[in-house]
Design an enzyme around this catalytic site. Structure first.
Site, short mmCIF file in Angstrom:
data_model
loop_
_atom_site.label_atom_id
_atom_site.label_comp_id
_atom_site.label_asym_id
_atom_site.label_seq_id
_atom_site.Cartn_x
_atom_site.Cartn_y
_atom_site.Cartn_z
CB SER A 134 -0.97 0.07 1.27
OG SER A 134 -1.46 1.27 1.47
CE1 TYR A 147 -3.85 -2.03 4.75
CE2 TYR A 147 -3.36 0.21 4.45
CZ TYR A 147 -3.77 -1.24 3.71
OH TYR A 147 -3.59 -1.32 2.69
#
Length: 246
Positions: A134, A147
């Site tokens: 990501s 995350y």
């Protein structure tokens, strides 16, 4: 390339990968916990076969069991794609330790365990592993602590695995999507005081002028799995419509 395992293949980017592979007559083992969505993905009328299995990637045995099932289904394994991920968004004072631990288990430990379990069958075929990272690994964002940390760790691990597995003719790469229009981002939007205004502000910063679609990422993943990418390993490639460059 005839057989690929897609972990997290029931929805979003994973489902787009399953579709893109099957369109190319590649057989897919779809590992996920969402059986309703997995059944819907498997029901699509496409040339490549699909076998689905329920695997909770937060568990320590899921990767080994999924790899064994994939090899059992098709007799070989040419690629592994790990798109499954967990995205918990919370204010820093309220971030639960259990959410941190489960995020790390799904986003970092599971990809490692897949590489570990798949190394032997992939060495027989000169196969490839592709993780989904990501752009959160490269920039800060409110409430995404575990995350972001997990995706940064995944990029570092990709490099280490690429070096470790290259002598066995296994390539390892990581694709880092930016804002892709899937339900995966709903926890982030739900945290915004005005989600519509937040989305408008985001789109104004993306040079491409839109969020990405799952197929925008799946195309690169399928390429990295294939022989045309035979000299690419250890890389983390951003797919974000130019946002990090702006």
């Amino acid at each position: 390339m005839t057989s690929v395992l897609v972990a997290g293949g029931a929805t979003g980017i994973g489902r787009a990968c399953v579709r893109a592979l099957r369109e190319r007559s590649v057989d897919v083992y779809l590992a996920d916990v969402n059986m309703a969505a997995a059944d819907a993905a498997a029901a699509e009328d496409l040339p490549g076969r699909v076998v689905i299995g329920r695997h909770d990637l937060a568990g320590p045995d899921a990767a080994r069991e999924a790899v064994a099932a994939a090899v059992g289904a098709y007799g070989r394994l040419d690629g592994v794609v790990v798109t499954a991920g967990l995205h918990v968004v919370s204010a820093v004072e309220e971030y639960a330790l259990a959410d941190w631990d489960r995020t790390m288990a799904v986003n970092v430990r599971a990809p490692f365990l897949f590489a570990q379990a798949a190394a032997a069958p992939l060495a027989e075929t000169g196969g490839s592993i592709v993780f989904t990272g990501s752009t959160a690994a490269f920039r800060g964002s409110r409430g995404t602590f575990a995350y972001a940390a997990s995706k940064g760790a995944l990029i570092s691990m990709t490099r280490a695995l690429a070096v470790e597995l290259a002598p066995r003719q296994i390539r390892v790469n990581c694709v880092c999507p930016g804002w892709i229009d899937t339900p995966f981002n709903e926890p982030y939007w739900a945290m915004q005081p005005d989600p519509s205004a937040a989305l408008g502000a985001l789109l104004s910063r993306i040079p491409a002028g839109r969020q990405g679609a799952p197929a925008d990422v799946a195309g690169l993943i399928v390429y990295l799995l294939g022989p045309a990418a035979g000299y690419i390993t250890g890389q983390s490639i951003v797919v974000d419509g130019g946002l990090l460059s702006a």
